[in-house]
Scaffold this active site. Sequence first.
Site, PDB file in Angstrom:
ATOM      1  N   VAL A  23      -0.881   3.909   6.586  1.00 56.35           N
ATOM      2  CA  VAL A  23      -2.149   3.715   5.867  1.00 56.35           C
ATOM      3  C   VAL A  23      -3.138   4.825   6.174  1.00 56.35           C
ATOM      4  CG1 VAL A  23      -4.153   2.195   5.611  1.00 56.35           C
ATOM      5  CG2 VAL A  23      -1.858   1.217   5.782  1.00 56.35           C
ATOM      6  N   ASP A  37      -5.568   9.314  16.839  1.00 65.22           N
ATOM      7  CA  ASP A  37      -4.427   8.465  17.156  1.00 65.22           C
ATOM      8  C   ASP A  37      -4.143   8.573  18.650  1.00 65.22           C
ATOM      9  OD1 ASP A  37      -2.094   7.166  15.120  1.00 65.22           O
ATOM     10  OD2 ASP A  37      -1.490   7.452  17.193  1.00 65.22           O
ATOM     11  N   ARG A  47       2.753  11.935  17.786  1.00 69.88           N
ATOM     12  CA  ARG A  47       2.364  11.870  16.378  1.00 69.88           C
ATOM     13  C   ARG A  47       1.367  12.988  16.042  1.00 69.88           C
ATOM     14  NH1 ARG A  47       3.355  10.615  11.150  1.00 69.88           N
ATOM     15  NH2 ARG A  47       1.725   9.420  10.114  1.00 69.88           N
ATOM     16  N   THR A  64      -2.086  -4.824  12.040  1.00 72.25           N
ATOM     17  CA  THR A  64      -2.472  -6.170  12.458  1.00 72.25           C
ATOM     18  C   THR A  64      -1.224  -7.055  12.370  1.00 72.25           C
ATOM     19  OG1 THR A  64      -3.351  -6.413  10.206  1.00 72.25           O
ATOM     20  CG2 THR A  64      -4.948  -6.171  11.984  1.00 72.25           C
ATOM     21  N   THR A 102      -5.577  -5.451   7.522  1.00 72.96           N
ATOM     22  CA  THR A 102      -5.558  -6.791   6.940  1.00 72.96           C
ATOM     23  C   THR A 102      -5.898  -7.830   8.006  1.00 72.96           C
ATOM     24  OG1 THR A 102      -3.865  -6.101   5.381  1.00 72.96           O
ATOM     25  CG2 THR A 102      -4.170  -8.471   5.679  1.00 72.96           C
ATOM     26  N   CYS A 116       3.206  -6.209   5.514  1.00 70.13           N
ATOM     27  CA  CYS A 116       2.185  -7.014   4.833  1.00 70.13           C
ATOM     28  C   CYS A 116       2.661  -8.399   4.408  1.00 70.13           C
ATOM     29  CB  CYS A 116       1.665  -6.272   3.597  1.00 70.13           C
ATOM     30  SG  CYS A 116       0.543  -4.925   3.981  1.00 70.13           S
ATOM     31  N   ARG A 136       9.340  -1.722   9.839  1.00 73.40           N
ATOM     32  CA  ARG A 136       8.490  -2.792  10.382  1.00 73.40           C
ATOM     33  C   ARG A 136       8.837  -4.151   9.779  1.00 73.40           C
ATOM     34  NH1 ARG A 136       2.671  -0.399   9.204  1.00 73.40           N
ATOM     35  NH2 ARG A 136       3.805   0.273   7.351  1.00 73.40           N
TER      36      ARG A 136
END
Length: 430
Positions: free
Chosen positions: A25, A43, A48, A94, A129, A269, A340
């Site tokens: 995201v 981050d 990364r 989240t 979220t 999600c 994920r």
Amino acid sequence: MGNNPLLSLVESREARLAVIGLGYVGLPLAVEFGKRYPVVGFDVNARRLDELRAGHDRTLETTAAELRAATKLTYSGQIEDLKSTDVFIVTVPTPIDRHKRPDLTPLVKASETVGKALKPGAVVVYESTVYPGCTEEDCVPILEKFSGLKFNRDFFCGYSPERINPGDKVHTVAKIKKVTSGSTPEIGRAVDALYRSIIVAGTHLAPSIKVAEAAKVIENSQRDINIAFVNELSLIFERMGIDTQDVLEAAGTKWNFLPFRPGLVGGHCIGVDPYYLTHKAESLGYHPEIILAGRRLNDNMGAHVANRVVKLLIRKGHRVQGARVLVLGITFKENCPDIRNSHVVDVIRELAEFGCQVAAYDPWADADEVRHEYGLELLSGTPAGSYDAVVLAVAHEKFKELDLARLGKADGVTFDLKAFLGREQVDGRL
């Protein structure tokens, strides 16, 4: 600068931004903003940051050319580099814990980091979220504690739920309409203007942060329930000896029939967000019926698939104990490296419990990530040999290059979760 300082900074393109969390995201968002505003991409993962500085995005959401185009984007893992920020945008995961409860740990840690760097007049926009009320009830107190500043006097908040679709090169961040909100009407207008400056699809300014939070969490809950419905249909039609795909194709000829398909519901999600909504509802004394029923059904689909494969093996005379099974795909969706919350893992583990020897192959997935996240080893090269069963779990385009007939025994089982293959090529499908 007038009555709305942030709006003035946005309009003059002088607003200094920081995007906290550079995953699926955060990075695409930082890249879009980094074409127009000075942006610090923050981050805690040093590896990364090094990869991004070298022009490589392991999530494949952005290309090297896109990273180069974000000429005002820099990367950092140091809080000191955040202290001149006008707008913080928090895009951390989240997840849920093993008890299906919201795990706010990444959000709490990100809020602590932002709080330590927060200056008077700054705005903190959350994209992660959450359940309605989380921003103001859970995050704001942390920001106040670590900054020593007062909410809606010294600093402000906004909420603009992420709508990234991993692996989708058509519906990219700038081409998906964005919901925005602010903790005051003035901040709402400024946050909306900020996103409108990069989102070509336009924005929708919600009347409050809670409304924006609720809008996000029901988007995926609605999709989850619809998929649960067709999953339940597949369970019913299997018992009737009817092919579910045939039924859905026939029903789909009606103009207002929704084109959902049965399958595993994973990812960051859809399989997670409904639990945030139900958690909040239960804290208010309401026990959700439909949402949790859909979640239970979808969470059990991996075991159902494994059971069907085992029944087909038995029907064809194979010994289940020691049967060699090849599972094609482990990412949560096709043509994407995102592993994920992949429920393909449920299929693999259930088959292993039956005594099958399961091998998994996925050219998109990172073997180290799979090993770290799930404790599973992927095949290092293109699969070869003769398997008792082949399970097509993810519809990667690359799998069209495989000769499935050579991978499976002549009397073997081929099971297709995605209706990827022709019906005549498979022994079973959802």
